[in-house]
Write an enzyme that holds these catalytic residues in place. Sequence first.
Site, mmCIF file in Angstrom:
data_model
loop_
_atom_site.group_PDB
_atom_site.id
_atom_site.type_symbol
_atom_site.label_atom_id
_atom_site.label_comp_id
_atom_site.label_asym_id
_atom_site.label_seq_id
_atom_site.Cartn_x
_atom_site.Cartn_y
_atom_site.Cartn_z
ATOM 1 N N CYS B 58 59.218 27.938 36.657
ATOM 2 C CA CYS B 58 59.158 28.334 38.067
ATOM 3 C C CYS B 58 59.315 27.097 38.951
ATOM 4 O O CYS B 58 60.033 27.118 39.944
ATOM 5 C CB CYS B 58 57.814 28.978 38.387
ATOM 6 S SG CYS B 58 57.443 30.375 37.348
ATOM 7 N N ASP B 464 37.188 48.925 34.006
ATOM 8 C CA ASP B 464 38.130 49.682 34.807
ATOM 9 C C ASP B 464 39.115 50.293 33.800
ATOM 10 O O ASP B 464 39.197 49.843 32.663
ATOM 11 C CB ASP B 464 38.853 48.722 35.766
ATOM 12 C CG ASP B 464 40.014 49.383 36.470
ATOM 13 O OD1 ASP B 464 39.814 50.498 36.970
ATOM 14 O OD2 ASP B 464 41.103 48.788 36.500
#
Lengths: 60, 757
Positions: B58, B464
């Site tokens: 990146c 979750d």
Amino acid sequence: MGILIYLIPIALALGLLGLAVFLWALKSGQFDDLDGAAHRILFDDDDEVPPGEPHTDPGR
Amino acid sequence: MDGGSATAKVCGTKPAGLAEDDAPADAPAIDFTSHVGHDPEGHATLSLLVEGAHCGGCVARIERALAARPEVTHGRLNLTTKRLAIAWSGPDEAAAPIVKSVTDLGFGVVPYDPTQMDDSEQRDQRRLLRCTAVAGFAAANVMLLSVSVWAGAAQGMEEGTRAFFHWLSALIVLPAVAYAGRPFFASALAALKAGHTNMDVPISLAVLLASGMSLAETMRGAEHVYFDSAITLLFFLLIGRFLDRRARGRARSAAHRLLALAARAITVVGEDGRQTVLPPGKVRQGMTVLVAAGERVAVDGVVTAGRSDLDTSLITGEMVPAAVGPGERIFAGMLNQTAPLTVTVSAIGDDTLLGEIVRLMEAAEQRKARYVAIADRISRLYAPAVHALAAAAFLGWMLLGGIAWQPALLIAVSVLIVTCPCALGLAVPAVQVIASGRLMRGGTLLKTGTALERFAQVDTVVFDKTGTLTVGRPSLDPASAGSPEVQALAVSLAAASRHPLSRALVRALGPGRAADGVREVAGFGLALETPDGEVRLGRRDWCSTTGSGTGDGDDATGPELWLARPGAAPHCFRFEDALRADAADVVAKLQARGLGVEILSGDRPAAVAAVAAAVGIDRWTAATTPADKVARLETLAAEGRRVLMVGDGLNDVPALAAAYVSLSPSSAIDISQTAADAVFQGRLLAPVVEVLTVARRAGSLVTQNFALAFCYNLIAVPIAMAGWVTPLVAAVCMSSSSLVVVGNALRLAGRRTAASR
């Protein structure tokens, strides 16, 4: 023991020199991005202009 | 992003949740020109936070893109802080095209003010490093002098030489202590002002008294000075403090990035139909705003015109976009995917649901800040005890021992030096550094210093669902794939769309080329005119109008796509969110350890029930809002449970902050990673077990270290109180106790080879 007059200041000066170099390195931002530097060495594009230098045409 | 890279962060395209996806993002609506500054050489400068940069590749892509622009004179991305500094020569307005060359690579950027965001965290770390360097320099040099004095004592050093060495030590140590001791002095002062003590109070006292007394002794020309002990103590403690600080300081800036999401310009439609672009601060309730396709909704409101699919993952954690039409409420932070919407504003800024979530998180984090590290709790008992002992030694020798006050004070100070919590100050950081190093090698990053202690006490684990127990990406249920002919037709439609379900379909059945003439009907699906009639791929109710009945009831466990063809019964493609491969295994292991396990999900009950059954969890709650999740965690806390929350979405963020301790997968959005105490990588859930194992072991090592430090004091204190401690004894005692403690901590790293793999 007279030699101490020279040796101790020399030892201290060398130590201080090391300390000063470290503080300079810290101040010049060499410890800011420890992750990026490790990767940066892997880019081998020769025509990349080093940041901070004036741009010239990549020689080709 | 193609199949098979679900867990490795896909650089450039932002992680699920904040994903603007790879849809060509809206032309940056941020007014970058107003953030442009100027450096002394007259170049225009801009500081940006980059979203989605995770690796060296990146850095290379971004910096190369910037270097390719002739006007750019400087462009450098800091991979640690994700900050990009750009400088160019030319007008400020050149900012937009320059920024675009970065966003075109698929990175999200947000401007920030470097003077405001030069966070104290980083300054603190630098200051500690400087102090450590100074203390290290002084300690090394004084040690040389001290060894000479000790050796000289045996070989008959002249008194003059000894005094000279003492003065030299004083010259080195006193300024060093004044400089390097400040972090401790400041913290001790703050604690004393607030009316309590912490570990820094005895440390500061010992260092100050030791150097002060040594100076007095030097002036007297006495035999024993403690300069070396004082500075070495400071050096060791600074190392511990620096390691501690570095282990926790990372990625604090993500919260700022989240708030910046809302700081985009908003297109407002006036009463006369004219469009104006206003900054968010000037938009009022009741105004009509336009949300373009690909744009993130910046306000809460009600749709007045238009139909579209909204990516709601930031708010609900739901992975499949929701179709919205006129009359439905939408919330800031959702991402409009397919078609423009006209919206009447009902709330803006801090009043939006997004603002509410951020506030919940901040409130929860403040509550968590009250957690006191074990070292500080011990020091609350330790400091008064040590000070009482020193006072007892002073008074005892003066009143009962019948000696003058100076030698009595000398003994009292030597008690303070010997008992000074060098081992105590190292006991916790040493274990923490080794434990976090071990976890780091396994792909888990600990972010807060006290997290390890809290992980060790967990008795309930709350998961979750989407993105945590599951992979968080739809995949086609192979049983519903249908005949090859159906598959080919479906793929030819789906290949034209970026909708997650279409992409999942292509991933499973493709590769295929999109047929010419596929229309995307926002909110419904895809349509293709063929000589036989219209073929549709999309929502159940939309597809059923062309064919026979498709059956009804909303008991489906997962999202579906229907394919309607002229002259054939509609075909249903079912999708499921695959479980992480070892989810059931991990849950079983946690349960075997006697931990309570439950699910808190924002998803629909049917979907949650299916996952709960698959992994073997009895307790689950579905359709929870972020506030519900926090409420449930608080109920658990009120029952005396120590809860570990594992979650990834923005809707989990307040819960992550509110839980006793929290963990996020690295596929989570950045703000979740900020709120969580630790982040784990990889596509497996096994790190959850690993973290708890390491934390328990680290907890017992910390206890052992405290026990060792206590034993050491048990021996050293009587010697000191008897008045037998010379500087040599103090130095040997201190170093050996530190070595023992660090050595004990190292066992945690050593056992790894035997225990794992």
